[in-house]
Design an enzyme around this catalytic site. Structure first.
Site, PDB file in Angstrom:
ATOM      1  N   ARG A  80       0.833  -1.202   0.000  1.00 12.99           N
ATOM      2  CA  ARG A  80       0.000   0.000   0.000  1.00 12.99           C
ATOM      3  C   ARG A  80       0.870   1.256   0.000  1.00 12.99           C
ATOM      4  NH1 ARG A  80      -4.624   0.155   4.363  1.00 12.99           N
ATOM      5  NH2 ARG A  80      -2.910   0.752   5.735  1.00 12.99           N
ATOM      6  N   LYS A 183      -2.784   6.282   1.098  1.00 16.97           N
ATOM      7  CA  LYS A 183      -2.691   6.760   2.474  1.00 16.97           C
ATOM      8  C   LYS A 183      -1.759   7.964   2.548  1.00 16.97           C
ATOM      9  CE  LYS A 183      -2.556   4.641   7.087  1.00 16.97           C
ATOM     10  NZ  LYS A 183      -3.828   5.168   7.576  1.00 16.97           N
ATOM     11  N   GLU A 219     -16.558   5.939   4.366  1.00 17.84           N
ATOM     12  CA  GLU A 219     -15.763   5.417   5.475  1.00 17.84           C
ATOM     13  C   GLU A 219     -16.160   6.079   6.778  1.00 17.84           C
ATOM     14  OE1 GLU A 219     -11.585   4.396   4.830  1.00 17.84           O
ATOM     15  OE2 GLU A 219     -11.542   6.212   3.637  1.00 17.84           O
TER      16      GLU A 219
HETATM   17  N1  PLP Z   1      -9.537   4.016   6.275  1.00 23.41           N
HETATM   18  C1  PLP Z   1      -8.719   5.024   6.604  1.00 23.41           C
HETATM   19  C2  PLP Z   1      -9.020   6.383   6.093  1.00 23.41           C
HETATM   20  C3  PLP Z   1      -7.597   4.781   7.418  1.00 23.41           C
HETATM   21  O1  PLP Z   1      -6.783   5.773   7.780  1.00 23.41           O
HETATM   22  C4  PLP Z   1      -7.343   3.472   7.873  1.00 23.41           C
HETATM   23  C5  PLP Z   1      -6.165   3.196   8.690  1.00 23.41           C
HETATM   24  O2  PLP Z   1      -5.152   2.801   8.187  1.00 23.41           O
HETATM   25  C6  PLP Z   1      -8.224   2.449   7.497  1.00 23.41           C
HETATM   26  C7  PLP Z   1      -9.315   2.754   6.712  1.00 23.41           C
HETATM   27  C8  PLP Z   1      -7.995   1.049   7.947  1.00 23.41           C
HETATM   28  O3  PLP Z   1      -6.960   0.439   7.205  1.00 23.41           O
HETATM   29  P1  PLP Z   1      -6.087  -0.707   7.819  1.00 23.41           P
HETATM   30  O4  PLP Z   1      -7.007  -1.786   8.223  1.00 23.41           O
HETATM   31  O5  PLP Z   1      -5.199  -1.128   6.711  1.00 23.41           O
HETATM   32  O6  PLP Z   1      -5.362  -0.138   8.957  1.00 23.41           O
HETATM   33  C1  COI Z   2      -4.523   3.113  11.372  1.00 21.16           C
HETATM   34  O1  COI Z   2      -5.535   2.464  11.580  1.00 21.16           O
HETATM   35  O2  COI Z   2      -3.381   2.625  11.401  1.00 21.16           O
HETATM   36  C2  COI Z   2      -4.556   4.488  11.032  1.00 21.16           C
HETATM   37  O3  COI Z   2      -3.772   4.895  10.229  1.00 21.16           O
HETATM   38  C3  COI Z   2      -5.422   5.372  11.751  1.00 21.16           C
HETATM   39  C4  COI Z   2      -4.670   6.621  12.081  1.00 21.16           C
HETATM   40  C5  COI Z   2      -4.762   7.615  10.990  1.00 21.16           C
HETATM   41  C6  COI Z   2      -5.048   7.152  13.407  1.00 21.16           C
END
Ligand code: PLP
Ligand code: COI
Length: 339
Positions: A80, A183, A219
């Site tokens: 990612r 991200k 989201e």
């Molecule tokens: N959506 C957003 C906007 C996020 O910042 C995150 C955190 O990383 C997620 C979803 C969840 O992603 P992940 O499960 O890869 O941490």
């Molecule tokens: C995560 O779930 O790792 C995130 O990045 C959330 C964070 C922006 C607080």
């Protein structure tokens, strides 16, 4: 091990011993460096500062009952970050350096990896920024990749108890052809107004709808949304949400326990028909949602009427966490023991 009140840790920054850095200069990445400083020495015209040329990741290291330290699906975080880098024309870090840096960040801060059973973990924050100077809007020639580590507790103060979410309609986090699916920091800057609005109304986090129709669920703050009904796990398909590694894992676990899995647009009005809803992400893990308040429409959707997470969310949560901490066999090969 450090003496901390592990069970009471918030999701916040706590200074640890070391962070890892690596510089891209003259067309190549250098060697990893270990630093004990919490500060960077950055050019005043770095593209990260002016034009938001930066991307980050969020992942965790977990200590098991056996004392071993595990990483969860780190390769997905690497992939990612690589996509994020390509999305805003940054030089991606190599897989080898990414792996070495996150491993070092854990091992050099081992005394901060929370003990098993406290619900806490060591959060890792890989960060890639344009460090070279530009004044015109163009990509930097130099980059800095770094990783810091900090022990964290639950993202929502409720932990695995129902949280309250507010639908925010007067600001957007991301656009369909924008940067919502990678991200990058800019997405979080544009989410701050929504976060504040939700907090001001007494809610834990904002829910964003798609920015075109203001109709489909995107989201929840920094987490993906899911709903469950009729033995089906349903989660939004949208070009403006971050593909969550936690959600991807939960879809597999849902299938493993015999649920159907659907990824499709979810009309906000469909909320009335869900038996359980929740938010998921590395920080949020799985957070059951007890209430969604659509502020502008003055409409409330209520769930978890007994004040507890629903049975299916609970089952999936327990399975996920058991794999992450090494309590259950890792049948999908998601976990890597690093010590
Ligand atoms: N959506 C957003 C906007 C996020 O910042 C995150 C955190 O990383 C997620 C979803 C969840 O992603 P992940 O499960 O890869 O941490
Ligand atoms: C995560 O779930 O790792 C995130 O990045 C959330 C964070 C922006 C607080």
């Amino acid at each position: 091990m450090t003496n901390l009140n592990w069970g009471e840790l918030p999701f916040g920054y706590l200074k640890t011993d070391y962070n890892i850095r690596c510089y891209y200069k003259d067309g190549k990445w250098g060697e990893l460096e270990v630093s004990s400083s919490e500060f960077l020495n950055l050019h005043i015209s770095a593209t990260a500062l002016h034009y938001g040329q930066q991307a980050f990741e969020g992942m965790k290291a977990y200590r098991g009952k056996d004392g071993k330290i595990r990483l969860f699906r780190w390769e997905e975080n690497f992939k990612r970050m690589e996509r994020s880098a390509h999305g805003i024309l940054m030089q991606p870090i190599t897989k080898e350096l990414f792996k070495e840096a996150i491993t070092k960040a854990v091992l050099l801060n081992e005394r901060f990896v929370p003990p098993y059973g406290t619900g806490a973990s060591l959060y890792l924050r890989p960060l890639l920024i344009g460090s070279g100077p530009q004044v015109g809007v163009k990509p930097a020639d130099e980059y800095l990749f770094m990783v810091f580590a900090t022990p964290v507790g639950p993202y929502f103060k409720e932990g695995f108890s129902p949280v309250k979410i507010a639908v925010v309609r007067d600001s957007d986090r991301a656009a369909p052809l924008g940067t919502g699916s990678i991200k990058v920091g800019g997405n979080y800057a544009s989410s701050l107004k929504g976060v504040q609005k939700a907090h001001d109304e007494g809610y834990g986090a904002p829910m964003y709808l798609d920015s075109v129709h203001k109709k489909y669920i995107d989201e929840i703050g920094a987490a993906n949304f899911f709903g469950i009904k009729d033995s089906t796990y349903i989660t939004p398909k949208s070009p403006s949400i971050l593909p969550s590694i936690t959600n991807m894992s939960i879809m597999q676990l849902a299938e493993d326990i015999g649920l159907n899995v659907e990824r499709r647009p979810i009309d906000i009005e469909e909320l009335d028909s869900f038996e359980e809803v929740g938010a998921c992400g590395t920080a949020a893990i799985i957070s059951p949602i007890g209430e969604i308040y659509d502020i502008d429409e003055d409409k409330k959707y209520l769930f978890c009427k007994d004040g507890k997470a629903g049975p299916i969310s609970t089952k999936i949560y327990e399975k996920l966490v058991a794999i992450q901490y090494g309590d259950e066999p890792d049948t999908h090969n998601w976990v890597e023991i690093i010590k």
